[in-house]
Enzyme design. Structure first.
Site, mmCIF file in Angstrom:
data_model
loop_
_atom_site.group_PDB
_atom_site.id
_atom_site.type_symbol
_atom_site.label_atom_id
_atom_site.label_comp_id
_atom_site.label_asym_id
_atom_site.label_seq_id
_atom_site.Cartn_x
_atom_site.Cartn_y
_atom_site.Cartn_z
ATOM 1 N N GLU A 7 29.507 12.821 49.707
ATOM 2 C CA GLU A 7 30.582 12.024 50.302
ATOM 3 C C GLU A 7 31.510 11.570 49.172
ATOM 4 O O GLU A 7 31.088 10.856 48.264
ATOM 5 C CB GLU A 7 30.019 10.816 51.052
ATOM 6 C CG GLU A 7 29.227 11.213 52.287
ATOM 7 C CD GLU A 7 28.557 10.029 52.953
ATOM 8 O OE1 GLU A 7 28.694 9.896 54.181
ATOM 9 O OE2 GLU A 7 27.897 9.241 52.242
ATOM 10 N N ARG A 46 18.924 6.929 50.591
ATOM 11 C CA ARG A 46 18.637 7.261 49.196
ATOM 12 C C ARG A 46 19.946 7.553 48.462
ATOM 13 O O ARG A 46 20.074 8.514 47.722
ATOM 14 C CB ARG A 46 17.694 8.459 49.149
ATOM 15 C CG ARG A 46 16.328 8.090 49.724
ATOM 16 C CD ARG A 46 15.539 9.286 50.184
ATOM 17 N NE ARG A 46 14.753 9.882 49.125
ATOM 18 C CZ ARG A 46 13.636 10.599 49.353
ATOM 19 N NH1 ARG A 46 13.207 10.777 50.576
ATOM 20 N NH2 ARG A 46 12.976 11.133 48.352
ATOM 21 N N GLU A 47 20.917 6.671 48.653
ATOM 22 C CA GLU A 47 22.239 6.888 48.079
ATOM 23 C C GLU A 47 22.229 6.790 46.551
ATOM 24 O O GLU A 47 21.503 5.993 45.974
ATOM 25 C CB GLU A 47 23.249 5.859 48.619
ATOM 26 C CG GLU A 47 23.501 5.935 50.108
ATOM 27 C CD GLU A 47 22.627 4.966 50.887
ATOM 28 O OE1 GLU A 47 21.537 4.577 50.372
ATOM 29 O OE2 GLU A 47 23.013 4.591 52.001
ATOM 30 N N ARG A 90 18.143 -4.800 48.086
ATOM 31 C CA ARG A 90 18.177 -4.084 49.365
ATOM 32 C C ARG A 90 16.776 -3.839 49.906
ATOM 33 O O ARG A 90 16.543 -3.919 51.109
ATOM 34 C CB ARG A 90 18.902 -2.758 49.170
ATOM 35 C CG ARG A 90 18.992 -1.880 50.409
ATOM 36 C CD ARG A 90 19.782 -0.632 50.074
ATOM 37 N NE ARG A 90 19.907 0.269 51.187
ATOM 38 C CZ ARG A 90 20.502 1.459 51.120
ATOM 39 N NH1 ARG A 90 21.035 1.851 49.971
ATOM 40 N NH2 ARG A 90 20.579 2.234 52.169
ATOM 41 N N GLY A 141 32.957 -1.644 49.698
ATOM 42 C CA GLY A 141 32.234 -2.194 50.841
ATOM 43 C C GLY A 141 33.106 -2.510 52.036
ATOM 44 O O GLY A 141 32.731 -3.332 52.868
ATOM 45 N N TRP A 151 33.478 0.846 55.200
ATOM 46 C CA TRP A 151 32.519 0.765 54.097
ATOM 47 C C TRP A 151 32.913 1.503 52.825
ATOM 48 O O TRP A 151 32.400 1.199 51.748
ATOM 49 C CB TRP A 151 31.168 1.329 54.552
ATOM 50 C CG TRP A 151 31.230 2.806 54.858
ATOM 51 C CD1 TRP A 151 31.613 3.370 56.030
ATOM 52 C CD2 TRP A 151 30.919 3.897 53.974
ATOM 53 N NE1 TRP A 151 31.566 4.746 55.946
ATOM 54 C CE2 TRP A 151 31.138 5.094 54.694
ATOM 55 C CE3 TRP A 151 30.489 3.963 52.644
ATOM 56 C CZ2 TRP A 151 30.951 6.352 54.120
ATOM 57 C CZ3 TRP A 151 30.288 5.221 52.076
ATOM 58 C CH2 TRP A 151 30.516 6.394 52.818
ATOM 59 N N GLU A 171 19.384 15.445 56.727
ATOM 60 C CA GLU A 171 20.759 15.459 56.232
ATOM 61 C C GLU A 171 20.768 15.490 54.710
ATOM 62 O O GLU A 171 19.935 14.851 54.056
ATOM 63 C CB GLU A 171 21.512 14.226 56.739
ATOM 64 C CG GLU A 171 23.002 14.245 56.485
ATOM 65 C CD GLU A 171 23.731 13.176 57.291
ATOM 66 O OE1 GLU A 171 23.418 13.020 58.492
ATOM 67 O OE2 GLU A 171 24.588 12.496 56.724
ATOM 68 N N GLN A 204 29.308 10.240 46.285
ATOM 69 C CA GLN A 204 27.998 9.720 46.665
ATOM 70 C C GLN A 204 27.134 10.863 47.183
ATOM 71 O O GLN A 204 27.620 11.721 47.921
ATOM 72 C CB GLN A 204 28.160 8.659 47.759
ATOM 73 C CG GLN A 204 26.856 8.074 48.301
ATOM 74 C CD GLN A 204 27.112 6.842 49.149
ATOM 75 O OE1 GLN A 204 27.437 5.777 48.627
ATOM 76 N NE2 GLN A 204 26.975 6.962 50.460
ATOM 77 N N THR A 205 25.859 10.892 46.782
ATOM 78 C CA THR A 205 24.901 11.842 47.348
ATOM 79 C C THR A 205 23.855 11.066 48.139
ATOM 80 O O THR A 205 23.584 9.896 47.865
ATOM 81 C CB THR A 205 24.204 12.679 46.267
ATOM 82 O OG1 THR A 205 23.449 11.813 45.402
ATOM 83 C CG2 THR A 205 25.228 13.462 45.456
ATOM 84 N N ASN A 206 23.256 11.749 49.108
ATOM 85 C CA ASN A 206 22.237 11.109 49.932
ATOM 86 C C ASN A 206 21.345 12.173 50.549
ATOM 87 O O ASN A 206 21.742 13.342 50.661
ATOM 88 C CB ASN A 206 22.879 10.261 51.034
ATOM 89 C CG ASN A 206 21.970 9.144 51.518
ATOM 90 O OD1 ASN A 206 20.798 9.083 51.167
ATOM 91 N ND2 ASN A 206 22.505 8.257 52.329
#
EC number: 2.4.1.207
Length: 323
Positions: free
Chosen positions: A113, A139-140, A275, A206, A202, A109, A126-128
């Protein structure tokens, strides 16, 4: 002709084509119905009469989305998106590649987002990346935008080759992920998706702020759809793309990327030692050079998320953002 001989001939032919591939790669926008089809949402998906623009709506009953008709081995994928305005907390508008329907548990993927916010607070993006089912190792990265994404369309693009992935916003590279020996790199064919949906759990602080359907419908406008990639019938496209302008990181482009990241990057999994249990650098793209500029939970110390009770302000240059 044997299979190995045919494969060798194909590689040689592709290499001969690469000398002019940059000029041959077609980055022209396509009609929606030429490359895409509805995914879900019924009447909440509204193509324009000329099929050059698509509205995706979210209401209390459903979101909506579309998907490419083909899966691609690699390619360049772009869309101009105008986001809904006013109160959009919990709303997620996504433009991404995935093969989760074909390889459950082992999917790849690549994500954009776009995350809505409360009235008077700015959208985030946001990228991932996931490779071979690496969903447990997100890997956000999150960024504040240097423009108002609700006032006009802006371009979001993904260049994916066998060597690297580059994310672009308005033709400026914002993130590069170079392939290494790790298995966490997308290598299987993926389809292209665009969706709008309820991410109340989320998306905004959050999950503290939910979608408020008193402001529905929320409408995202997609246009300038570019789909250039290798399919089962076009094995040379990936090799040709590697020599094209969008896949080559020149010193000038790398400098633009560094400037964008220094001013707009608000979170990176690279620096989230909380994290990842204090392990520090956990991915190949994480060199640790900026560790001192980030808190232990991955948030930037330099890009300041100020608060405003009035309309959202999108400043440039200083690194100060009103969200």
């Amino acid at each position: 002709m044997t299979t190995s001989s045919w494969s060798g001939l194909l590689v040689i032919s592709c290499m001969l084509l690469m000398s002019w591939a940059a000029a041959a790669v077609d980055m022209s926008p396509v009609r929606f119905d030429a490359a895409y089809m509805p995914l879900f949402g019924g009447d909440n998906l509204v193509p324009s009469p000329d099929a050059r623009t698509v509205l995706l709506k979210l209401d209390r009953f459903t979101g909506s989305g579309f998907v490419s008709k083909s899966a691609y081995h690699h390619g360049f994928f772009s869309a101009s998106i105008k986001l809904p305005h006013d109160y959009t907390a919990g709303v997620v508008v996504a433009f991404y590649l995935s093969n989760g329907d074909v390889f459950p548990g082992q999917h790849d993927e690549l994500d954009f987002e776009l995350l809505g916010n409360r009235r008077g607070h700015a959208w985030h993006v946001q990228t991932n990346m996931y490779g071979n089912g690496s969903t447990g190792r997100g890997r956000e990265e999150r960024y504040l935008l240097p423009f108002d994404p609700t006032a006009a369309p802006h371009s979001y693009a993904i260049a994916w080759t066998p060597a690297a992935v580059i994310f672009y916003i308005d033709a400026i590279p914002i993130r590069e992920l170079v392939r290494c020996s790790s298995g966490d790199y997308p290598a299987k064919p993926m389809s292209v998706y665009a969706t709008i949906w309820d991410g109340s759990a989320w998306a905004t602080d959050g999950g503290r702020h939910k979608v408020d359907y008193a402001y529905a419908p929320f409408t995202a406008v997609f246009s300038d759809l570019v789909v250039t990639g290798g399919t089962d019938d076009d094995h040379c496209a990936a090799m040709g793309l590697m020599t094209s302008e969008v896949a080559v990181m020149t010193p000038a482009k790398r400098g633009s990327m560094r400037r964008f990241r220094s001013r707009h990057l608000t979170y990176s999994a690279c620096y989230d030692t909380v994290r990842y249990n204090g392990t520090g650098v956990v991915f190949p793209e994480c060199d640790g050079l900026e560790q001192d500029n980030f808190h232990a939970w991955g948030e930037s110390k330099r890009v300041i998320n100020s608060r405003s009770s009035s309309s959202a302000t999108y400043a440039t240059g200083s690194g100060v953002r009103i969200d």
